[in-house]
Design a protein around this motif. Structure first.
Motif, mmCIF file in Angstrom:
data_model
loop_
_atom_site.group_PDB
_atom_site.id
_atom_site.type_symbol
_atom_site.label_atom_id
_atom_site.label_comp_id
_atom_site.label_asym_id
_atom_site.label_seq_id
_atom_site.Cartn_x
_atom_site.Cartn_y
_atom_site.Cartn_z
ATOM 1 N N CYS A 127 0.752 -1.081 0.171
ATOM 2 C CA CYS A 127 -0.119 0.111 0.242
ATOM 3 C C CYS A 127 1.040 1.772 -0.032
ATOM 4 O O CYS A 127 0.927 1.918 -0.985
ATOM 5 N N SER A 128 2.154 1.368 0.324
ATOM 6 C CA SER A 128 2.613 2.140 0.826
ATOM 7 C C SER A 128 3.358 2.080 -0.338
ATOM 8 O O SER A 128 3.827 3.822 -0.889
ATOM 9 N N ASP A 130 2.819 1.313 -3.425
ATOM 10 C CA ASP A 130 1.705 2.142 -4.591
ATOM 11 C C ASP A 130 1.623 3.471 -4.080
ATOM 12 O O ASP A 130 1.522 4.038 -4.812
ATOM 13 N N LYS A 131 0.997 3.837 -2.856
ATOM 14 C CA LYS A 131 0.788 5.659 -2.467
ATOM 15 C C LYS A 131 2.471 7.012 -3.239
ATOM 16 O O LYS A 131 2.136 7.318 -3.377
ATOM 17 N N GLU A 134 2.416 6.341 -6.574
ATOM 18 C CA GLU A 134 1.659 7.854 -6.904
ATOM 19 C C GLU A 134 2.214 9.041 -7.095
ATOM 20 O O GLU A 134 1.394 9.499 -7.842
ATOM 21 N N GLU A 135 2.609 9.534 -5.470
ATOM 22 C CA GLU A 135 2.607 10.699 -5.336
ATOM 23 C C GLU A 135 4.383 10.825 -6.537
ATOM 24 O O GLU A 135 3.951 12.502 -6.932
#
Ligand code: ZN
Ligand code: ZN
Length: 203
Positions: A127-128, A130-131, A134-135
């Protein structure tokens, strides 16, 4: 009777020292029993020279107690035939296998429990990541947009400067050409004046 004897716990007729079925069983004052040879050899050992004790419960005896054959145990052991003994040994082995099986299953269950938080941790890491991805995509998209904008501005600026310079040079050239043309006219006029003056015989 044979069946009843088979259900005997093998441990109760096994010697704690040699782990086999007791041979000439003797019971010492603390109540524990051993093969006559096993306990005699044990007590003859270096450590037991001065003070005799039970190898199982460590209770000490001074002076050396007389070893008395346990007739009840002797009778039980003598009555067991080979088949019954084998059955008892098998049953003990089966018990040990069952205990091992239970331990293995428990350990397996424990490991499964340990896997759960690892799965959660893996999900959190994914999850982190992916974030973060994305960022970073956002930042690079913005940077690219700014660079494109700047590129277009610089291009426009160069074009404008080019046009300004060209028009400045062309103006200068036009002015010079105009002046040359005027000078040419003046030259022609002067030549004409000079020629007519000469023909009219001023000189
Ligand atoms: Zn023994
Ligand atoms: Zn004992």
């Amino acid at each position: 009777m044979a069946q009843r004897r088979s259900q005997l716990d093998l441990d109760s007729i096994s010697c704690w020292i040699c782990l086999d079925v007791m041979k000439d069983p003797v019971t010492i004052p603390c109540g524990h029993s051993y093969c006559m040879d096993c306990i005699t050899n044990y007590w003859d050992g270096e450590e037991q020279k001065k003070k005799k004790s039970c190898p199982q419960c460590r209770k000490a005896f001074t002076p050396r107690s007389a070893l008395v054959k346990n007739t009840m145990l002797s009778f039980l052991v003598e009555q067991l035939n080979r088949t019954e003994l084998l059955t008892l040994k098998r049953s003990r082995a089966q018990k040990e296998i069952n205990v091992s099986l239970q331990k293995t299953q428990q350990r397996m269950q424990d490991r499964k429990e340990e896997v759960k938080p690892l799965q959660e941790e893996e999900d959190a890491i994914n999850c982190s990541a992916d974030k973060a991805l994305e960022e970073s995509e956002k930042i690079f998209t913005e940077l690219i947009r700014l660079l494109e904008k700047r590129r277009s501005e610089v291009k426009q600026q160069i074009k404008t400067e080019h046009e300004t310079e060209i028009s400045r040079v062309r103006d200068l050239r036009r002015n010079l050409e105009k002046e040359i043309s005027e000078l040419k006219n003046t030259e022609t006029e002067l030549k004409e004046i000079s020629s007519s003056t000469f023909h009219r015989g001023f000189f």
